[in-house]
Scaffold this motif. Structure first.
Motif, mmCIF file in Angstrom:
data_model
loop_
_atom_site.group_PDB
_atom_site.id
_atom_site.type_symbol
_atom_site.label_atom_id
_atom_site.label_comp_id
_atom_site.label_asym_id
_atom_site.label_seq_id
_atom_site.Cartn_x
_atom_site.Cartn_y
_atom_site.Cartn_z
ATOM 1 N N LYS A 40 -51.790 -37.264 -32.982
ATOM 2 C CA LYS A 40 -53.176 -37.114 -33.427
ATOM 3 C C LYS A 40 -53.669 -35.790 -32.892
ATOM 4 O O LYS A 40 -54.363 -35.725 -31.892
ATOM 5 N N PRO A 41 -53.288 -34.729 -33.556
ATOM 6 C CA PRO A 41 -53.562 -33.413 -32.981
ATOM 7 C C PRO A 41 -55.018 -33.004 -33.128
ATOM 8 O O PRO A 41 -55.801 -33.647 -33.837
ATOM 9 N N LEU A 42 -55.355 -31.924 -32.435
ATOM 10 C CA LEU A 42 -56.677 -31.322 -32.577
ATOM 11 C C LEU A 42 -56.818 -30.808 -33.996
ATOM 12 O O LEU A 42 -55.910 -30.185 -34.528
ATOM 13 N N ARG A 43 -57.930 -31.090 -34.604
ATOM 14 C CA ARG A 43 -58.142 -30.497 -35.922
ATOM 15 C C ARG A 43 -59.312 -29.529 -35.811
ATOM 16 O O ARG A 43 -60.455 -29.948 -35.737
ATOM 17 N N ALA B 54 -45.365 -8.598 -26.676
ATOM 18 C CA ALA B 54 -44.587 -9.649 -27.335
ATOM 19 C C ALA B 54 -44.767 -10.977 -26.608
ATOM 20 O O ALA B 54 -44.992 -12.032 -27.205
ATOM 21 N N TYR B 55 -44.699 -10.895 -25.293
ATOM 22 C CA TYR B 55 -44.785 -12.095 -24.469
ATOM 23 C C TYR B 55 -46.166 -12.739 -24.576
ATOM 24 O O TYR B 55 -46.294 -13.966 -24.603
ATOM 25 N N THR B 56 -47.205 -11.902 -24.658
ATOM 26 C CA THR B 56 -48.563 -12.449 -24.751
ATOM 27 C C THR B 56 -48.733 -13.259 -26.034
ATOM 28 O O THR B 56 -49.213 -14.394 -26.007
ATOM 29 N N PHE B 57 -48.313 -12.673 -27.155
ATOM 30 C CA PHE B 57 -48.433 -13.411 -28.415
ATOM 31 C C PHE B 57 -47.631 -14.709 -28.354
ATOM 32 O O PHE B 57 -48.112 -15.778 -28.729
ATOM 33 N N THR B 58 -46.391 -14.599 -27.862
ATOM 34 C CA THR B 58 -45.513 -15.751 -27.894
ATOM 35 C C THR B 58 -46.022 -16.865 -26.985
ATOM 36 O O THR B 58 -46.125 -18.023 -27.384
ATOM 37 N N THR B 59 -46.342 -16.501 -25.736
ATOM 38 C CA THR B 59 -46.731 -17.521 -24.780
ATOM 39 C C THR B 59 -48.079 -18.125 -25.138
ATOM 40 O O THR B 59 -48.259 -19.349 -25.040
ATOM 41 N N ALA B 60 -48.998 -17.267 -25.565
ATOM 42 C CA ALA B 60 -50.298 -17.811 -25.964
ATOM 43 C C ALA B 60 -50.092 -18.791 -27.115
ATOM 44 O O ALA B 60 -50.696 -19.864 -27.151
ATOM 45 N N GLY B 61 -49.215 -18.429 -28.045
ATOM 46 C CA GLY B 61 -48.944 -19.320 -29.165
ATOM 47 C C GLY B 61 -48.323 -20.626 -28.705
ATOM 48 O O GLY B 61 -48.730 -21.709 -29.137
ATOM 49 N N ALA B 62 -47.340 -20.532 -27.809
ATOM 50 C CA ALA B 62 -46.650 -21.748 -27.361
ATOM 51 C C ALA B 62 -47.615 -22.678 -26.643
ATOM 52 O O ALA B 62 -47.662 -23.888 -26.912
ATOM 53 N N PHE B 63 -48.428 -22.128 -25.734
ATOM 54 C CA PHE B 63 -49.405 -22.982 -25.065
ATOM 55 C C PHE B 63 -50.464 -23.457 -26.053
ATOM 56 O O PHE B 63 -51.027 -24.535 -25.896
ATOM 57 N N GLY B 64 -50.709 -22.647 -27.063
ATOM 58 C CA GLY B 64 -51.642 -23.074 -28.100
ATOM 59 C C GLY B 64 -51.153 -24.340 -28.776
ATOM 60 O O GLY B 64 -51.928 -25.280 -29.008
ATOM 61 N N VAL B 65 -49.855 -24.397 -29.077
ATOM 62 C CA VAL B 65 -49.320 -25.609 -29.694
ATOM 63 C C VAL B 65 -49.408 -26.780 -28.723
ATOM 64 O O VAL B 65 -49.724 -27.904 -29.112
ATOM 65 N N VAL B 66 -49.164 -26.498 -27.429
ATOM 66 C CA VAL B 66 -49.283 -27.557 -26.428
ATOM 67 C C VAL B 66 -50.720 -28.090 -26.408
ATOM 68 O O VAL B 66 -50.954 -29.297 -26.298
ATOM 69 N N ALA B 67 -51.680 -27.176 -26.523
ATOM 70 C CA ALA B 67 -53.081 -27.603 -26.544
ATOM 71 C C ALA B 67 -53.382 -28.385 -27.817
ATOM 72 O O ALA B 67 -54.145 -29.350 -27.809
ATOM 73 N N TRP B 68 -52.753 -27.944 -28.905
ATOM 74 C CA TRP B 68 -53.031 -28.530 -30.214
ATOM 75 C C TRP B 68 -52.576 -29.981 -30.297
ATOM 76 O O TRP B 68 -53.228 -30.830 -30.911
ATOM 77 N N ILE B 69 -51.452 -30.290 -29.651
ATOM 78 C CA ILE B 69 -50.807 -31.583 -29.923
ATOM 79 C C ILE B 69 -51.578 -32.774 -29.358
ATOM 80 O O ILE B 69 -51.484 -33.880 -29.885
ATOM 81 N N GLU C 182 -62.334 -32.421 -27.183
ATOM 82 C CA GLU C 182 -61.460 -33.592 -27.233
ATOM 83 C C GLU C 182 -61.208 -34.187 -25.859
ATOM 84 O O GLU C 182 -61.008 -35.376 -25.721
ATOM 85 N N HIS C 183 -61.184 -33.347 -24.857
ATOM 86 C CA HIS C 183 -60.856 -33.862 -23.533
ATOM 87 C C HIS C 183 -62.105 -34.009 -22.677
ATOM 88 O O HIS C 183 -62.014 -34.103 -21.455
ATOM 89 N N LEU D 106 -42.056 -34.074 -35.012
ATOM 90 C CA LEU D 106 -43.188 -33.235 -35.406
ATOM 91 C C LEU D 106 -42.845 -32.410 -36.644
ATOM 92 O O LEU D 106 -43.708 -32.103 -37.462
ATOM 93 N N GLY D 107 -41.559 -32.092 -36.775
ATOM 94 C CA GLY D 107 -41.115 -31.263 -37.896
ATOM 95 C C GLY D 107 -41.413 -31.876 -39.243
ATOM 96 O O GLY D 107 -41.712 -31.168 -40.198
ATOM 97 N N SER D 108 -41.347 -33.209 -39.343
ATOM 98 C CA SER D 108 -41.612 -33.789 -40.654
ATOM 99 C C SER D 108 -43.092 -34.103 -40.835
ATOM 100 O O SER D 108 -43.581 -34.112 -41.955
ATOM 101 N N ARG D 109 -43.812 -34.378 -39.716
ATOM 102 C CA ARG D 109 -45.227 -34.714 -39.848
ATOM 103 C C ARG D 109 -46.113 -33.486 -39.985
ATOM 104 O O ARG D 109 -47.066 -33.473 -40.749
ATOM 105 N N HIS D 110 -45.813 -32.479 -39.200
ATOM 106 C CA HIS D 110 -46.664 -31.284 -39.199
ATOM 107 C C HIS D 110 -45.769 -30.057 -39.307
ATOM 108 O O HIS D 110 -45.573 -29.333 -38.336
ATOM 109 N N PRO D 111 -45.195 -29.838 -40.497
ATOM 110 C CA PRO D 111 -44.179 -28.779 -40.613
ATOM 111 C C PRO D 111 -44.694 -27.398 -40.227
ATOM 112 O O PRO D 111 -43.950 -26.603 -39.645
ATOM 113 N N GLY D 112 -45.957 -27.106 -40.531
ATOM 114 C CA GLY D 112 -46.476 -25.767 -40.233
ATOM 115 C C GLY D 112 -46.463 -25.480 -38.746
ATOM 116 O O GLY D 112 -45.940 -24.459 -38.289
#
Lengths: 490, 546
Positions: free
Chosen positions: A451-454, A342-357, A102-103, A373-379
């Protein structure tokens, strides 16, 4: 000097990853453009193989032993850390292809570099000699410098990589200098030998200076304040999957080294306490790191940069756990291991969402872009909420239990109560900015259409991270047992 | 098993709601309402075979073995009626939100049900770790309820609510861990069990710090003056359902926590701090009443009246004799019914007129006779007219506080005499009549001058249906409080006696904690020297290197 091939069994995962990295490099060079799609699955597969190899050696590592003439150790401590690196790397790799597409920076060497960096980290976790520590840090860092700058169109990426490289090189030279001084005082680079000699040399200026330089260099690597200046820029500039990689595994690797140093070579009480003792220094660093990290994050409107500061703050909480080693003993390594998982899962996930958006060259990092985002992409919004709550330490997430575990260890002796109180007050501050993201996603009206990454692999990575965070938060028993086993490592 | 069911049926229901299509609002509402009714029905089974002085229907499952954390639930006379209040109110609140929630219905019912699990779990937990987890779990749904379905300043109110609560609760977890570690120092066992930790006597200095941390968390939640500032914001911005739950149940966690945890755990510190608590409580009563009187927003008026009512509860707890504490627990229940009812009344009128300004209303009695009746009962219950719920509790609290004199012989000079405090608190009862009757008169009587009020509909059948049980309860507590007191009183007596026993165990500063009821020379002397050492020197070469 007998050379025993069986000792290669202790570095089998390392070897596997190195070979895989080289093969990927060749495939990238000689494969045609279309075939590159299989690079990601191949990387994942090799990480999976390494993970299985690590897990297979769990039984052998009950007692822990060293190989290659004391240069590397194989114990449960290193196995757990290696697993953290492999999981972090796998999540990174899953986020990468869609992000790169995408980038617009197709970059085949990416996967080999991730693997080589992981090899460096694994060397670090297993290192029981200053020389192997240096080898590991360099292998890891150089690969990560390149990864940071891999977002070639982005001036920020170049700036971040430049800063990271300059500061990193500086830190490495400090590290080397410290090692040289310690070698001068002790006459050996083996951690065991340093530990043995420590009572005799603990007052020698040469040794103390060397030891302080070592702490400073590691302070740069874990981005402890006041050695953190590079981190926000490097984290913000790097492509987001690489940021996830840096914030989780690179930090975990530096912590693995720090933990091993303070619990072996410098474990003597006289080295821990006193004005130049590592426990005293690290407790002040912890206070600074938590507070400045959190205050920095409070002011950010850019989610990626906010998470960068938050990862500095988390280094502070981890340092509280490292200080606890001085007070409680080696078993205080268990909480750190848990926290890092715990931190690895959480942070990787959080940056994952940042990458996703973001998509199509538009990264959408500002918090206003997250509105609605809560109403457009609830998951995804739910996943991000879980990550934010976990980073803020709210039950029933992994982050809560990790903090509980670390604070419990630190409170075991009354001397550290003040440090824990500062840490929890910092947690309150942190909740404010983590909830800002949640607030934007749920409480505000839809802003720009997202228009997130699909891509399946991105969704899979987010799902794994979110489920992981909840699972080890609600049913922490097995991980606590693993972490305790890793902590004791008798 | 019964308690596990009561706690987790709502959560299970919430997960099922997520599977339902979000367009089917009627189905979602009906389903959530049914789930909450089932929860209520299940919770009623607690009444069977009930002994108020011990834990009933105990659930005990190992959770994290390495730390001695057990998933432990139990119910006794102190928690029983609070749990029933919770399960009683949730269906009412869901019914009241039938038409007032007009967006994101699925998210709404899911958060309400998760909140219910959090609330029930917090009341039932008898393991401090479990208690803390539930305590924090209920924070987030409330944050969403205020933030998504709230009014104009919802963002501010939601984050303020969370931050205030977090400051207290994070310091509390530090104190919980500290107590847990001191128990291990004294007994060699890792346990978060309530009964185990209750027996630990810390030294006066440690008690003061730990009590401070616990009491801060609970006093913010109550909210005791001067920690009350989050409450008006949260109440005003929250939707009706949120306000009702907040006032009727969430505030009770503060007083419940004081009675269950802070006071019995650290009795010496409590005795030293009680004059301060009592003084703040009385300031809260007077201040809350005066500020309530000055409000132009009806909801804000009720919110401040909560500060005053909860002041009575803290006063009763602070005076710490059986009568006062019994009274405080009854005020807890009565306030849950009357203030909850008043917020529902305001919800009804807000749904019709979309304003809560006092000056907009007047003469409603003529066009809304049923509403008038309901509002009157709730107002009188709130004022404390004999025969309604408010009277019994406040009366008992004041009588108990007046008697407290003999227990509080040596008070710090800085803080007023308990008789004087009780006297001032009694003024609060009069003040509550002033502001509530003022509100009632302004809204109900006088000419129907505002043309926009002419077309107001009276209560619908659905609204009558959910007000009816509230009215029954308001009168029941007022007319026959023995139903509740017969469970509350023995449990309170037991707690008060236990504290007296516990206070006889003396621990000097710097000493290891002692265990109540443990054989005289408490922990074995061999343990002590080993624990006094700062850190055992590690072996010169660490085994892992070989």
């Amino acid at each position: 000097m007998d050379f025993d091939f069986t000792q290669f069994s202790s570095v089998l995962p390392l070897t596997a990853l190195t070979v895989a990295g080289c093969v990927l490099l060749l495939l990238e060079a000689f494969g045609s453009g279309r075939q590159r799609a299989y690079l990601m699955p191949l990387t994942l597969a090799s990480l999976g193989v390494a993970l299985v190899l690590e897990l297979l050696s769990w039984g052998d590592a009950t007692l822990g032993y060293t190989t290659f003439h004391g240069l590397l150790a194989l114990d449960r401590f290193s196995i757990v850390f290696n697993c953290i690196f492999l999981i972090g790397a796998a999540l990174t790799v899953m986020l990468s292809p869609a992000f790169m597409r995408e980038h617009h920076f197709e970059f085949g060497e990416f996967y080999s570099l991730v693997l080589f960096a992981t090899v460096g980290m694994m060397i670090l976790a297993q290192a029981t000699d200053l020389v192997t520590i240096f080898l590991g840090i360099e292998t890891m860092s150089i690969a990560v410098y390149v990864l940071t700058g891999s977002f070639r169109h982005s001036p920020k990426s170049a700036e971040g990589a430049m800063k990271y490289f300059m500061v990193g090189a500086f830190a490495t030279s400090i590290l080397l200098y410290g090692m040289a001084l310690i070698y001068g005082a002790v006459g050996s680079t083996a951690l065991a030998e340093i530990a043995r000699q420590a009572p005799h040399v603990s007052q020698a200026p040469l040794f103390i200076v060397g030891f302080l330089l070592l702490l400073v260099a590691l302070g740069f690597k874990i981005s402890a304040v006041p050695f953190h200046m590079w981190a926000p820029d490097a984290y913000e500039g790097a492509p987001t999957p690489v940021t996830a990689f840096m914030a989780t595994t690179v930090k975990a690797a530096a912590f693995a080294t720090l933990i091993r140093l303070v619990s072996t070579a410098f474990s003597r009480t006289e080295l821990a306490y006193g004005s130049s003792g590592w426990a005293s220094i690290l407790s002040w660093l912890a206070v600074l790191t938590m507070t400045i990290g959190n205050l920095g994050a409070l002011r950010q409107d850019n989610v990626k940069r906010m998470l960068a500061y938050s990862s500095i703050a988390h280094a502070g909480y981890l340092l509280v756990g490292v200080v606890a080693i001085a007070v409680v003993g080696v078993e205080a390594r268990g909480p750190l291991v848990y926290y890092l998982v715990a931190y690895t899962f959480t942070t990787a996930g959080a940056f994952g969402v940042v990458a996703w958006i973001g998509s199509r060259g538009d990264e959408r990092l500002m918090i206003d872009d997250w509105a609605g985002l809560g109403s457009r992409h609830p998951g995804v919004a739910l996943a991000m909420t879980i990550f934010m709550l976990s980073l803020g330490g709210i039950p029933p997430t992994a982050g809560f239990f990790g903090k509980f575990y670390v604070f419990r260890a630190a409170l075991e002796k009354p001397t550290l109560i003040w440090l824990v109180v500062i840490a929890v007050l910092n947690s309150v501050v942190s909740v404010f900015y983590y909830l800002r993201v949640v607030t934007a996603m749920y409480f505000r009206e839809v802003g720009r259409e997202a228009k997130p990454l699909r891509a399946t692999s991105v969704s899979a990575a987010l799902l794994i991270a979110a489920v992981g965070v909840l699972l080890i938060g609600i049913l922490p028993t097995w991980l606590v047992d693993v972490a305790n086993a890793a902590g004791f490592a008798q | 098993m019964l308690l596990t069911l009561t706690t987790f049926i709502p959560l299970f229901g919430a997960l099922l709601c997520l599977l339902l299509p979000k367009e089917e609002e009627g189905l979602l509402k009906g389903f959530a309402f049914t789930i909450s009714l089932i929860t209520f029905a299940t919770s009623l089974f607690m009444l069977g075979d009930f002994d108020p002085t011990r834990w009933n229907h105990v659930v005990d499952k190992e959770w994290v073995a390495a730390f001695g954390i057990h998933f432990k639930l139990g119910v006794d006379g102190i928690s029983l009626w609070l749990v029933l209040l919770t399960t009683f109110l949730v269906p009412i609140v869901l019914c009241a939100s039938w038409s007032s929630i007009n967006k994101k219905m699925r998210e709404f019912v899911v958060t309400m049900l998760i909140l219910e699990t959090g609330m029930i779990g917090t009341f039932l937990a008898t393991d401090l770790f479990v208690f803390y987890v539930f305590w924090e779990v209920m924070l987030i749904p409330m944050y969403f309820i205020i933030g998504i379905w709230g009014g104009d300043r919802k963002l501010y109110a939601a984050i303020k609510f969370v931050l205030y609560t977090m400051v207290g609760s994070l310091l509390m977890i530090v104190a919980i861990i500290y107590l847990y570690i001191r128990n291990h120092d004294a007994t060699g066992l890792w346990s978060f069990d309530y009964d185990t930790l209750l027996k630990v006597v810390l030294s006066p200095k440690e008690q003061l710090l730990c009590f401070g941390a616990f009491a801060l968390a609970f006093c913010i939640k109550v909210p005791l003056f001067p920690f009350h500032t989050w409450l008006p914001d949260a109440h005003v911005e929250a939707p009706t359902a949120g306000s009702v739950i907040l006032a009727s149940v969430l505030l009770k966690f503060g007083t419940y926590g004081l009675l269950r945890y802070a006071i019995p755990f650290f009795p010496d510190a409590f005795v030293r701090c009680a004059p301060l608590l009592n003084t703040l409580a009385v300031i809260g009563i007077i201040y809350g009443s005066l500020v309530a009187f000055a409000q132009k927003d009806v909801k804000k008026l009720i919110a401040y009246s909560s500060v005053a009512h909860l002041g009575f509860v803290v006063l009763g707890l602070g005076m710490w004799n059986v009568k006062a504490v019994d009274g405080a627990m009854i005020v807890n229940l009565a306030h849950g019914i009357s203030t909850g009812g008043l917020f529902l009344c305001i919800g009804v009128i807000y749904e019709r007129r979309h304003t809560r300004k006092l000056e907009e209303f007047g003469g409603l009695a003529t066009i809304m006779p049923r509403y008038f009746g309901v509002f009157m009962v709730m107002t009188l219950a709130s004022v404390g007219l004999p025969g309604t719920s408010g009277f019994v509790g406040e009366f008992l609290t004041l009588v108990g506080s007046f008697d407290a004199y003999k227990h509080w012989g040596q008070l710090c000079i800085l803080f007023p005499h308990p008789k004087a405090l009780t006297g001032v608190a009694t003024l609060g009862v009069i003040l509550s009549a002033v502001y509530m009757l003022f509100l009632f008169q302004k809204m109900m009587f006088g000419p129907l001058s505002n043309p926009r009020n002419r077309s107001l509909r009276d209560l619908s059948a659905r609204e009558c249906a959910y007000f009816a049980p509230m009215i029954v309860m308001a009168l029941w507590i007022g007319i026959y409080p023995n139903t509740f007191l017969s469970d509350i009183d023995p449990a309170v007596q037991k707690t008060v006696t236990e504290m007296t026993t516990k206070r006889q165990v003396m621990v000097a500063d710097g000493e290891l904690p002692k265990i109540v009821g443990a054989p005289a020379p408490a922990p074995s002397p061999s343990l002590e020297p080993a624990r006094q050492q700062e850190m055992p020197p590690l072996p010169p070469s660490h085994p892992e290197l070989h």
